[in-house]
Design a protein around this motif. Structure first.
Motif, short mmCIF file in Angstrom:
data_model
loop_
_atom_site.label_atom_id
_atom_site.label_comp_id
_atom_site.label_asym_id
_atom_site.label_seq_id
_atom_site.Cartn_x
_atom_site.Cartn_y
_atom_site.Cartn_z
N GLN A 10 -27.85 14.60 -12.46
CA GLN A 10 -28.15 15.10 -13.81
C GLN A 10 -27.34 16.37 -14.03
O GLN A 10 -27.33 17.26 -13.19
CB GLN A 10 -29.65 15.42 -13.92
N GLY A 11 -26.66 16.44 -15.15
CA GLY A 11 -25.82 17.60 -15.47
C GLY A 11 -24.66 17.16 -16.32
O GLY A 11 -24.42 15.97 -16.52
N ILE A 12 -23.93 18.14 -16.85
CA ILE A 12 -22.79 17.86 -17.72
C ILE A 12 -21.52 18.31 -17.02
O ILE A 12 -21.46 19.42 -16.49
CB ILE A 12 -22.96 18.62 -19.07
N GLY A 13 -20.53 17.45 -17.00
CA GLY A 13 -19.27 17.74 -16.33
C GLY A 13 -18.39 18.66 -17.14
O GLY A 13 -18.67 18.92 -18.30
N VAL A 15 -17.95 19.55 -13.01
CA VAL A 15 -18.81 20.29 -12.10
C VAL A 15 -17.99 21.02 -11.05
O VAL A 15 -16.85 20.65 -10.75
CB VAL A 15 -19.84 19.37 -11.41
N ASP A 55 -22.72 23.00 -13.13
CA ASP A 55 -22.20 22.04 -14.12
C ASP A 55 -21.38 22.74 -15.21
O ASP A 55 -21.20 23.96 -15.17
CB ASP A 55 -23.32 21.16 -14.70
N GLY A 56 -20.90 21.96 -16.17
CA GLY A 56 -20.04 22.46 -17.23
C GLY A 56 -20.69 23.50 -18.13
O GLY A 56 -20.01 24.22 -18.84
N ARG A 57 -22.04 23.60 -18.12
CA ARG A 57 -22.74 24.61 -18.92
C ARG A 57 -22.97 25.89 -18.14
O ARG A 57 -23.53 26.85 -18.67
CB ARG A 57 -24.10 24.07 -19.37
#
Length: 168
Positions: A10-13, A15, A55-57
């Motif tokens: 779970q997460g936004i790339g 990473v 991650d990306g955030r």
């Protein structure tokens, strides 16, 4: 070494991977690329390896851990070096094993000149000086003893004295 594999569930790339070894007591070994998803780790002793991902955030995961068990390698001593005359009978290689496992495969290199290259103490007969290396493999774990320059105790040299030649 052992190849590690990280996975983001779970997460936004994109990473950022951050692998670390447990160095509480002492450094365990080496991780070849701590910023890679699948680095290779070489450990000197058993221990934990940790992974954190950002991650990306900019959100960072809680660390996840992986226990890696380092199995002992068989330890061989090839025996003392010997010097023999060119025409001498064969000389036994006086090898030994330290803490031998129950099931082991032994192999001497080179095999030529030995009565049996797969026994602990073969007899060597050669026409010229030869360095032999003994390698032991634990058949239960697959771990091999160090060979060559990594462990000089695994090597033995049989020096052959060439015959005396006379003329009258």
């Amino acid at each position: 070494g052992v190849q590690l594999s990280g996975n983001v569930v779970q997460g936004i790339g994109p990473v950022i991977w951050d692998w670390e070894e447990d160095s509480t007591n002492s450094p365990l070994g080496h991780i070849d690329s701590v910023g890679s998803q699948n680095p290779t780790v070489s450990l000197a002793q058993s221990g934990y390896v940790y992974l954190e991902v950002t991650d990306g955030r900019g959100c960072t995961s809680l660390p996840d851990s992986l226990w890696i068990t380092v199995l002992p390698k068989p330890r061989v001593m090839a025996g003392p070096d010997s010097t023999i005359c060119h025409d001498a009978a064969c000389v036994p290689l006086l090898a030994s094993l330290q803490n031998p496992p129950s099931f082991i495969n032994l192999e001497w290199f080179p095999a030529n000149g030995l009565t049996d290259p797969q026994v602990l103490q073969p007899c060597a007969k050669h026409d010229s000086t030869t360095q032999y290396t003994l390698v032991a493999t634990d058949l239960g774990t697959g771990c091999r003893s160090d060979a060559g320059g990594a462990d000089s105790a695994a090597m033995v040299t049989i020096s052959v004295i060439q015959p005396v030649v006379v003329e009258a």
